[in-house]
Scaffold this motif. Sequence first.
Motif, short mmCIF file in Angstrom:
data_model
loop_
_atom_site.label_atom_id
_atom_site.label_comp_id
_atom_site.label_asym_id
_atom_site.label_seq_id
_atom_site.Cartn_x
_atom_site.Cartn_y
_atom_site.Cartn_z
N ILE B 61 0.93 -1.06 0.16
CA ILE B 61 -0.07 0.01 -0.10
C ILE B 61 0.86 1.21 0.12
O ILE B 61 0.59 2.21 -0.91
N VAL B 66 1.06 4.67 -2.37
CA VAL B 66 0.97 6.16 -1.91
C VAL B 66 2.24 6.72 -2.57
O VAL B 66 2.35 7.78 -2.96
N PHE B 134 -10.55 -9.11 12.05
CA PHE B 134 -11.31 -8.26 10.90
C PHE B 134 -12.77 -8.81 10.77
O PHE B 134 -13.70 -7.96 10.62
N TYR B 138 -13.49 -6.91 15.07
CA TYR B 138 -13.44 -5.47 14.39
C TYR B 138 -14.06 -5.40 13.00
O TYR B 138 -13.55 -4.78 12.31
N PRO B 141 -15.57 -1.55 12.20
CA PRO B 141 -14.84 -0.92 11.67
C PRO B 141 -14.40 -1.16 10.30
O PRO B 141 -13.84 -0.38 9.56
N PHE B 142 -14.36 -2.68 10.12
CA PHE B 142 -13.60 -3.16 8.80
C PHE B 142 -14.69 -2.58 7.70
O PHE B 142 -14.42 -2.33 6.84
N ALA B 145 -14.49 1.05 7.00
CA ALA B 145 -13.26 1.30 6.14
C ALA B 145 -13.69 0.95 4.81
O ALA B 145 -13.28 1.97 3.85
N VAL B 148 -15.65 4.13 3.77
CA VAL B 148 -14.64 5.15 3.40
C VAL B 148 -13.81 5.00 2.03
O VAL B 148 -13.67 6.04 1.49
N LEU B 149 -13.51 4.04 1.90
CA LEU B 149 -12.44 3.85 0.72
C LEU B 149 -13.30 3.89 -0.52
O LEU B 149 -12.86 4.73 -1.49
N VAL B 152 -13.88 7.64 -0.77
CA VAL B 152 -12.42 8.18 -1.10
C VAL B 152 -12.17 8.07 -2.93
O VAL B 152 -12.07 8.96 -3.29
N ALA B 156 -12.08 11.38 -4.85
CA ALA B 156 -11.12 11.68 -5.70
C ALA B 156 -11.22 12.07 -7.00
O ALA B 156 -10.71 12.79 -7.69
N VAL B 159 -13.05 15.47 -7.42
CA VAL B 159 -12.13 16.70 -7.10
C VAL B 159 -11.21 16.82 -8.20
O VAL B 159 -11.33 18.04 -8.74
#
Lengths: 103, 166
Positions: B61, B66, B134, B138, B141-142, B145, B148-149, B152, B156, B159
């Motif tokens: 990742i 990144v 996971f 969790y 939250p998984f 996430a 969220v991805l 995003v 992206a 924008v």
Amino acid sequence: MPGVPLQHVLLVGLVLFALGLYTVLTRRNAIGILMGIELLLNAANVNYVAFARYSGAPTDGQIFAIFVVMLAAAEAAVGLAIVLGIYRNFESIDVDATHALRH
Amino acid sequence: MSLSVALFYAFAAFTVISAAGVAFSRNIVYSAFALLGTLFGVAALYVFLGADFVAGAQFLIYIGGVLVLILFAVMLTHRIADGAVSNRAAGGPAALVAVGLVAAVLGRALFKARWPVVDVLADGPTTHAIGDGFLGRYVLPFELASFVLLAVLVGAIVVSRKELRS
């Protein structure tokens, strides 16, 4: 890690954090600031994994570290998209140049 | 000092020196490549700390995603030719004092505190436990996430799209 005290691992995290903070505070280039944020997140992650390793229950800390990596990737994608937008509008990615919300 | 301990300190030094390169380099391209060294060093530290899966995720990742994204943005948005001014810094001394104070406080806490250390585990594969975590403890939250991805991804694209600007 037998032979390495926890403090030394945390010290690596501390130095990474300090350097990242310095980068964020001094850079004028928006991409430079994003690099500083990556350093800060990596410092936090080193601490997560170190505490996980030395606490005897490694799973939880590592899961949080993976969440941090995931959010860092998301942050980089959105942040760089915004930087590209700023460049298109202001012909510059200096954060000093972007003191107005509209052009 | 055993070989693995020496290697650990070598990788720690490598990480810190590359991070210093990110912080102090005058050229944004050099900063980006120094960041590559830092991320690689941190991944190596994860291996030494018994976090094999996190190290793999760091490679895939951070270094594969990144960093490539950052290099792409650097190349797109800057006149690389005047690299000397591409990474200007401002307020160095003041920032150095502030960062020094923060580091002093954190370092004092680090060495004064008594950390309850349990160091008995033999390192083994961690993927099973992480997968269980996971999809067990969790799982909320998984799932968040993944939302969220998705947000995003859409964000992206929105924008950075050209048509919406006009």
